[in-house]
Design a protein around this motif. Structure first.
Motif, short mmCIF file in Angstrom:
data_model
loop_
_atom_site.label_atom_id
_atom_site.label_comp_id
_atom_site.label_asym_id
_atom_site.label_seq_id
_atom_site.Cartn_x
_atom_site.Cartn_y
_atom_site.Cartn_z
N LYS A 32 -31.64 36.02 -41.88
CA LYS A 32 -32.85 36.16 -42.69
C LYS A 32 -34.10 36.31 -41.82
CE LYS A 32 -30.95 33.56 -46.58
NZ LYS A 32 -31.03 32.29 -47.38
N GLY A 33 -33.91 36.37 -40.49
CA GLY A 33 -35.05 36.64 -39.62
C GLY A 33 -35.44 35.54 -38.66
N ALA A 34 -34.79 34.38 -38.73
CA ALA A 34 -35.15 33.28 -37.83
C ALA A 34 -34.71 33.60 -36.40
CB ALA A 34 -34.52 31.98 -38.30
N THR A 55 -22.97 39.62 -32.19
CA THR A 55 -22.86 39.28 -33.61
C THR A 55 -23.71 38.05 -33.89
OG1 THR A 55 -20.91 37.91 -33.23
CG2 THR A 55 -20.53 40.24 -33.77
N VAL A 56 -24.11 37.88 -35.13
CA VAL A 56 -25.02 36.78 -35.47
C VAL A 56 -24.42 35.43 -35.11
CG1 VAL A 56 -26.22 35.61 -37.35
CG2 VAL A 56 -26.17 38.10 -37.29
N SER A 57 -23.16 35.21 -35.50
CA SER A 57 -22.55 33.90 -35.24
C SER A 57 -22.43 33.61 -33.75
CB SER A 57 -21.17 33.83 -35.90
OG SER A 57 -20.32 34.86 -35.42
N MET A 58 -22.11 34.64 -32.95
CA MET A 58 -21.99 34.42 -31.51
C MET A 58 -23.34 34.31 -30.82
SD MET A 58 -18.99 33.78 -30.82
CE MET A 58 -17.30 33.99 -31.34
N ARG A 59 -24.34 34.96 -31.34
CA ARG A 59 -25.70 34.76 -30.80
C ARG A 59 -26.13 33.32 -31.02
NH1 ARG A 59 -29.56 38.60 -33.73
NH2 ARG A 59 -31.08 37.73 -32.27
N VAL A 60 -25.82 32.79 -32.19
CA VAL A 60 -26.13 31.39 -32.48
C VAL A 60 -25.37 30.46 -31.55
CG1 VAL A 60 -25.79 29.56 -34.20
CG2 VAL A 60 -26.81 31.74 -34.89
N ALA A 61 -24.06 30.69 -31.41
CA ALA A 61 -23.24 29.83 -30.56
C ALA A 61 -23.72 29.88 -29.11
CB ALA A 61 -21.77 30.24 -30.65
N ALA A 62 -24.05 31.08 -28.63
CA ALA A 62 -24.53 31.22 -27.25
C ALA A 62 -25.81 30.42 -27.04
CB ALA A 62 -24.77 32.69 -26.94
N VAL A 70 -22.30 28.55 -39.81
CA VAL A 70 -22.61 29.35 -40.99
C VAL A 70 -24.06 29.15 -41.42
CG1 VAL A 70 -22.13 29.66 -43.46
CG2 VAL A 70 -20.24 29.48 -41.82
N ALA A 71 -24.50 27.89 -41.47
CA ALA A 71 -25.87 27.60 -41.88
C ALA A 71 -26.88 28.21 -40.92
CB ALA A 71 -26.07 26.08 -41.97
N MET A 72 -26.65 28.08 -39.63
CA MET A 72 -27.57 28.65 -38.64
C MET A 72 -27.54 30.17 -38.68
SD MET A 72 -27.41 26.13 -35.28
CE MET A 72 -25.63 25.92 -35.20
N SER A 73 -26.36 30.74 -38.84
CA SER A 73 -26.23 32.20 -38.91
C SER A 73 -26.96 32.77 -40.12
CB SER A 73 -24.75 32.60 -38.96
OG SER A 73 -24.08 32.21 -37.78
N PRO A 95 -32.78 32.91 -33.20
CA PRO A 95 -31.60 32.09 -32.90
C PRO A 95 -31.87 31.01 -31.87
CG PRO A 95 -31.34 34.33 -32.06
CD PRO A 95 -32.52 34.34 -32.95
N ALA A 96 -32.78 31.26 -30.93
CA ALA A 96 -33.12 30.25 -29.93
C ALA A 96 -33.78 29.04 -30.58
CB ALA A 96 -34.03 30.84 -28.86
N VAL A 97 -34.67 29.30 -31.54
CA VAL A 97 -35.36 28.21 -32.24
C VAL A 97 -34.38 27.44 -33.12
CG1 VAL A 97 -37.14 27.66 -33.94
CG2 VAL A 97 -37.59 29.37 -32.17
N VAL A 98 -33.54 28.17 -33.84
CA VAL A 98 -32.56 27.54 -34.73
C VAL A 98 -31.60 26.66 -33.92
CG1 VAL A 98 -30.62 28.00 -36.28
CG2 VAL A 98 -32.71 29.36 -36.45
N ALA A 99 -31.13 27.17 -32.80
CA ALA A 99 -30.19 26.41 -31.96
C ALA A 99 -30.88 25.19 -31.34
CB ALA A 99 -29.64 27.31 -30.86
N SER A 100 -32.12 25.35 -30.93
CA SER A 100 -32.86 24.24 -30.34
C SER A 100 -33.02 23.10 -31.34
CB SER A 100 -34.23 24.71 -29.87
OG SER A 100 -34.93 23.68 -29.22
#
Length: 292
Positions: A275-277, A42-49, A267-270, A279-284
């Motif tokens: 929208k296509g970003a 899921t998007v939120s868990m991909r971000v958290a991971a 929520v903001a990162m998800s 997740p590795a870049v957003v989390a970094s």
């Protein structure tokens, strides 16, 4: 001559064996074995991971991130089998997966129950300030006329109002909201549809914590009603990991994430990832900004 030849051959064999041993040692070193981080896809868990992975990578370990696209049960099985080293999860979901009829409600109670039920060698880290606990949402005008301040006092609201919700309520969630004396349940609605139904005071609604954080921001007509001791069980974000895979430096990194990461952050990162970003870049970017 034969003796000298023998010693020369022996020296070559010893040198060759030493070289092979060195290569085997290098190949078997900790730096060559990745710490495997996964998620349910899921998007939120991909971000958290990715947030956990980026924080762990800063301790010098090699981290490999994959998305399992499976539920907590499968991820727990893979962790117990040594195929996954860490994945993010919500405590309430974990407890429901591990226990047939959980009774814990508060954050501490749920975390304690989860730790007791986890497979041997698997544990959870400190919870972040990220909650996906389902919340009651009510029109502000209805709050004003009833004086409702806490979910446990929900009986002050008019009886028989329909309950409009995203997803499908679990039996535990239904029981938690029964104090509101709702009428019919209208499920599988979008967050926007829930707000539209609730706004005119003719219905009650429920949203998950992440949905509420993303939908209620800037809203004056609809508010969330929560309770520390009543309502659905806690759903706090935690890292689930194999205890033998996480050292002291990595534990400190996970604790730093717990101290900084919030529901609004996820929520903001998800939203960016949806929208296509990447997740590795957003989390970094988040890890760098927060100095985790």
């Amino acid at each position: 001559m034969a003796i000298r030849g023998f010693f020369r051959r022996t020296a070559v064999l010893v040198a060759t064996a030493a070289t092979a041993a060195t290569l085997l040692s290098a190949c078997g070193s900790d730096n060559q074995v990745p710490l495997r981080v996964s998620s349910d896809g899921t998007v939120s868990m991909r971000v958290a991971a990715q947030v956990y992975a980026k924080a762990l990578a800063r301790t010098g370990v090699w981290v490999d991130v994959t998305d399992e696209v499976a539920g907590d049960r499968r991820l727990l099985e893979r962790a117990a089998e040594g195929e996954v080293d860490l994945f993010p999860a919500f405590t309430g979901d974990l407890l429901t997966t591990l226990t047939p009829a959980p009774t814990a409600v508060t954050g501490d109670e749920v975390a304690t129950a989860v730790n007791r039920a986890l497979p041997q060698g698997v544990t959870i880290g400190d919870p972040a300030s990220v909650s996906n606990r389902r919340q009651l949402v009510v029109a502000e005008s209805l709050i004003g006329t009833s004086g409702l301040a806490d979910l446990s006092d929900c009986a002050v609201l008019p009886a028989g109002l329909p309950l409009v919700t995203t997803g499908i309520l679990t039996s535990e969630e239904r029981r938690s909201f029964e104090v509101c004396r709702f009428g019919s349940i209208v499920d599988q609605q979008s967050p926007a549809q829930v707000l539209a139904a609730v706004r005119d005071s003719r219905a009650l609604g429920t949203l998950t914590g992440l949905e509420a954080a993303g939908t209620l921001a800037g809203q004056d007509a609809v508010v969330a009603v929560r309770s520390a001791d009543a309502g659905p069980m806690a759903e706090d974000l935690v890292p689930v990991f194999r205890s033998g895979s996480i050292g002291k430096s990595q534990m400190k990194a996970l604790s730093r994430v717990a101290g900084e990461l919030t529901t609004a952050d996820v929520v903001a990162m998800s939203n960016r990832v949806a929208k296509g970003a990447d997740p590795a870049v957003v989390a970094s970017e988040w890890v760098s900004t927060h100095g985790v």
